[in-house]
Design an enzyme around this catalytic site. Structure first.
Site, PDB file in Angstrom:
ATOM      1  N   ALA A  33      83.441  43.647   7.367  1.00  0.00           N
ATOM      2  CA  ALA A  33      83.443  42.319   7.041  1.00  0.00           C
ATOM      3  C   ALA A  33      85.135  41.993   7.315  1.00  0.00           C
ATOM      4  O   ALA A  33      85.604  42.904   7.858  1.00  0.00           O
ATOM      5  CB  ALA A  33      83.159  41.973   5.918  1.00  0.00           C
ATOM      6  N   ASN A  34      85.597  40.874   6.904  1.00  0.00           N
ATOM      7  CA  ASN A  34      86.893  40.531   6.941  1.00  0.00           C
ATOM      8  C   ASN A  34      86.936  39.484   5.809  1.00  0.00           C
ATOM      9  O   ASN A  34      86.300  39.007   5.012  1.00  0.00           O
ATOM     10  CB  ASN A  34      87.151  39.722   8.382  1.00  0.00           C
ATOM     11  CG  ASN A  34      86.121  38.561   8.661  1.00  0.00           C
ATOM     12  OD1 ASN A  34      86.483  37.427   8.013  1.00  0.00           O
ATOM     13  ND2 ASN A  34      85.436  38.640   9.504  1.00  0.00           N
ATOM     14  N   HIS A  35      88.390  39.051   5.653  1.00  0.00           N
ATOM     15  CA  HIS A  35      88.950  38.500   4.408  1.00  0.00           C
ATOM     16  C   HIS A  35      88.603  37.003   4.519  1.00  0.00           C
ATOM     17  O   HIS A  35      89.146  36.287   3.574  1.00  0.00           O
ATOM     18  CB  HIS A  35      90.398  38.472   4.380  1.00  0.00           C
ATOM     19  CG  HIS A  35      90.918  39.807   4.005  1.00  0.00           C
ATOM     20  ND1 HIS A  35      90.528  40.164   2.894  1.00  0.00           N
ATOM     21  CD2 HIS A  35      91.655  40.745   4.579  1.00  0.00           C
ATOM     22  CE1 HIS A  35      90.818  41.628   2.754  1.00  0.00           C
ATOM     23  NE2 HIS A  35      91.902  41.747   3.628  1.00  0.00           N
ATOM     24  N   ALA A  99      85.186  33.318  11.060  1.00  0.00           N
ATOM     25  CA  ALA A  99      85.883  34.641  11.382  1.00  0.00           C
ATOM     26  C   ALA A  99      84.777  35.689  11.671  1.00  0.00           C
ATOM     27  O   ALA A  99      84.163  36.455  10.980  1.00  0.00           O
ATOM     28  CB  ALA A  99      86.615  35.049  10.143  1.00  0.00           C
TER      29      ALA A  99
END
Ligand code: CTP
Ligand code: CA
Length: 227
Positions: A33-35, A99
């Site tokens: 995943a990402n922030h 994102a």
């Protein structure tokens, strides 16, 4: 209609927004995943709805409530996000604020991977579909206004110009997400706004104010075109 409802300049327009991160599974209990918090995309969806648009928000996993007047479609992966966007067309305007994970795991395990005392597993990654580039492709279903974001950690302006050209979108908002900017998860953002060959630096402001400014621009862009 604008004369009758001057505060609802986007009434009769369908706006598609992507927001949040994607989760790309490794096995049933792990993912990449990402922030991304989803805050900027959700704020844009809310601002467009406030101006009267019918809004479809295709959202990856976030902890945010669905804004008033917005139809949310929940997805997990990039592949699902693309399918949900295509299913939501036609739209007058698409704003890709998600994102999206650039890669997914090629050989997703159906059972939890075990350590088994050996070497750590090697993950083979494959590139995900580019939702913004796909929506920007010429065709009958192309939204007449396609807007992207560019998240960069260096040489913001040059990277954003190149990215906008590569994607084929109409407008781009470029933000510096480098260490110390606190854009991911924070409430503030600072963007460069690219339209055609012009680049406008917007001052640092709340994500909700960027959303309102963008929604007002979209409304101005559509003010003279028939519904
Ligand atoms: N985007 C998308 N689908 C992808 C990757 C990105 O729709 N698979 C969109 C994002 O929502 C954003 C824009 O493309 O609007 C730019 O995303 P960004 O990650 O900055 O660009 P990439 O093309 O993925 O390039 P890189 O991460 O290598 O800088
Ligand atoms: Ca990317």
């Amino acid at each position: 209609e604008d004369a009758l409802f001057p505060h609802k300049p986007l009434s009769g327009r369908h706006v598609l927004v992507t927001a949040g991160p994607t989760h790309e599974p490794i096995d049933p209990v792990r993912f990449i995943a990402n922030h991304s918090s989803g805050k900027q995309g959700y704020a844009i969806a809310a601002a467009c709805a406030q101006l009267g648009a019918q809004v479809t928000l295709v959202s990856g996993p976030t902890s945010l409530p669905c804004p008033d007047g917005v139809t949310r479609v929940d997805v997990t992966t990039a592949v699902e996000m693309l399918a949900a966007c295509e299913a939501a067309l036609p739209a007058d305007c698409a704003i890709c604020a998600a994102a999206v994970g650039d890669w997914r795991v090629a050989d997703t395990a159906s059972q939890k991977r075990k350590k088994e005392g050996g070497a750590p597993p090697k993950l083979t990654l494959v590139e995900n579909p580019d939702i913004l580039a796909t929506l920007s492709q010429p065709g009958a279903l192309r939204p007449s206004l396609v807007i992207g974001f560019a998240a960069e950690t260096e040489t913001l302006e040059a990277h954003a110009i190149a990215k906008k050209r590569r994607k084929g979108c109409d407008w781009m908002l470029a933000n510096d997400v480098g260490t110390g900017t606190n854009v991911f998860g924070g409430d503030q953002n600072r963007v460069l706004f690219l339209d055609g060959d012009t680049i406008e630096p917007w001052s640092a402001m709340a994500k909700t104010d960027i959303a309102r400014s963008l929604a007002a621009r979209i409304a101005a862009r559509f003010s003279s075109s028939p519904r």
